[in-house]
Design an enzyme around this catalytic site. Structure first.
Site, PDB file in Angstrom:
ATOM      1  N   ASP A   8      -1.666  -1.017   6.111  1.00  0.00           N
ATOM      2  CA  ASP A   8      -1.769  -0.361   7.419  1.00  0.00           C
ATOM      3  C   ASP A   8      -3.196  -0.249   7.926  1.00  0.00           C
ATOM      4  O   ASP A   8      -3.405   0.288   9.016  1.00  0.00           O
ATOM      5  CB  ASP A   8      -1.147   1.041   7.358  1.00  0.00           C
ATOM      6  CG  ASP A   8      -1.942   2.004   6.496  1.00  0.00           C
ATOM      7  OD1 ASP A   8      -2.349   3.068   7.001  1.00  0.00           O
ATOM      8  OD2 ASP A   8      -2.168   1.696   5.310  1.00  0.00           O
ATOM      9  N   ASP A  37      -0.163   5.115   1.003  1.00  0.00           N
ATOM     10  CA  ASP A  37      -0.404   6.048   2.103  1.00  0.00           C
ATOM     11  C   ASP A  37      -0.440   5.317   3.438  1.00  0.00           C
ATOM     12  O   ASP A  37      -1.207   4.368   3.618  1.00  0.00           O
ATOM     13  CB  ASP A  37      -1.735   6.771   1.901  1.00  0.00           C
ATOM     14  CG  ASP A  37      -1.759   7.607   0.632  1.00  0.00           C
ATOM     15  OD1 ASP A  37      -1.783   8.837   0.739  1.00  0.00           O
ATOM     16  OD2 ASP A  37      -1.734   7.019  -0.469  1.00  0.00           O
ATOM     17  N   ASP A  74       0.873  -1.164   0.000  1.00  0.00           N
ATOM     18  CA  ASP A  74       0.000   0.000   0.000  1.00  0.00           C
ATOM     19  C   ASP A  74       0.917   1.221   0.000  1.00  0.00           C
ATOM     20  O   ASP A  74       2.115   1.108   0.273  1.00  0.00           O
ATOM     21  CB  ASP A  74      -0.884  -0.045   1.250  1.00  0.00           C
ATOM     22  CG  ASP A  74      -1.727   1.200   1.417  1.00  0.00           C
ATOM     23  OD1 ASP A  74      -2.427   1.580   0.453  1.00  0.00           O
ATOM     24  OD2 ASP A  74      -1.689   1.806   2.505  1.00  0.00           O
TER      25      ASP A  74
END
Length: 223
Positions: free
Chosen positions: A172, A9, A7
C-alpha cells in the site's frame, strides 16, 4: 510454485486506530497531550511509530535539536502500549481473507512481509485468528535489513515455499513499491487505504480496489 506476499498494515488490515492510540499513549508518558487523530493521521500511522512521533513533535513545535531524542525515547513506550492493545480498533479489510483462501485453494503459496516488528506482527495475526493461513511471516527485525531492501521479500517467498521468479508483492505504500522493484518482482498496491488511488502515482504493475479483484491481478502478473 506461484507466491503472493502481503504487507500487513494498510494492506491486509486497517491497523491505524491502534497505532495512533499507542502513539498518543507514548506522548502522555512523555508529558505531552495527544497530538494524533484517528482518520486524519492514518497515512502517517502506516509509515510506522517513529513517523507518528515525528509528526507529533512538529505539532508540539519542539526545537529541531530535541525531536530525535523525543522520538527515540517515545518509540519503545509506543511499542509497549501498542502490544498491550493491539487489536482494539484493527479490522481486516473486506474480502482480504476470502482472497487469501482462494489463492491457497488454487495452489498458490501465501506469506507476509511487514515492517512491523515480528513479535507484534505474530501477536496481531494470532489475535485476528489468521496466523495459520500464511506459510511465512517476515517482520522488520527478522533479518538485519528491512523493506525496501529486497531481502525480506525474498525470504518471505522462500519461507512460504514459493519461487522467487513467480512471486508478487501486495502492498500500500512507496516502501512496498520500492521493495518489489529492488527484487525485480511485480507489485500491486491497494487503493482502499488513506491515500486512495494516489498510489497510482507510484506506477505499480496493478492497482487493487477490492480484494475481489486480486485473483485476476495475480493471474495476469504471475501466470
Amino acid at each position: 510454485m506461484r507466491c503472493v506476499i502481503f504487507d500487513l498494515d494498510g494492506t491486509l488490515a486497517d491497523t491505524a486506530g491502534d497505532l495512533i492510540a499507542a502513539a498518543n499513549a507514548a506522548l502522555g508518558v512523555l508529558g505531552h497531550a495527544p497530538q494524533l487523530l484517528m482518520g486524519a493521521d492514518d497515512a502517517t500511522a502506516f509509515r510506522g511509530g517513529r513517523a507518528m512521533l515525528r509528526l507529533a513533535a512538529g505539532r508540539l513545535a519542539l526545537p529541531v535539536s530535541e525531536v530525535e531524542a523525543m522520538v527515540e525515547a517515545g518509540y519503545p513506550v509506543l511499542l509497549e502500549a501498542y502490544g498491550a492493545a493491539i487489536d482494539t480498533h484493527t479490522r481486516l479489510y473486506p474480502g482480504a481473507m476470502e482472497a487469501v483462501l482462494r489463492l491457497k485453494a488454487n495452489g498458490i503459496a501465501v506469506g507476509i512481509c511487514t515492517n512491523k516488528p515480528a513479535g507484534l506482527a505474530e501477536t496481531l495475526l494470532t489475535r485476528l485468528g489468521i496466523r495459520g493461513e500464511f506459510a511465512s511471516m517476515i517482520g522488520a527485525d527478522t533479518l538485519p535489513v528491512r523493506k525496501p531492501d529486497p531481502a525480506p521479500l525474498l525470504a518471505a517467498v522462500e519461507q512460504a515455499g514459493g519461487a522467487a521468479d513467480r512471486a508478487i508483492l501486495i502492498g500500500d505504500t512507496v516502501t512496498d513499491r520500492e521493495t518489489a522493484r529492488a527484487a525485480g518482482r511485480p507489485c500491486a498496491l491497494v487503493t482502499f487505504g488513506p491515500t486512495g488511488r494516489a498510489v497510482a502515482d507510484l506506477q505499480p504493475e496493478a492497482l487493487i480496489d477490492h480484494y475481489d479483484g486480486l485473483d485476476a491481478v495475480v493471474d495476469r502478473l504471475i501466470p
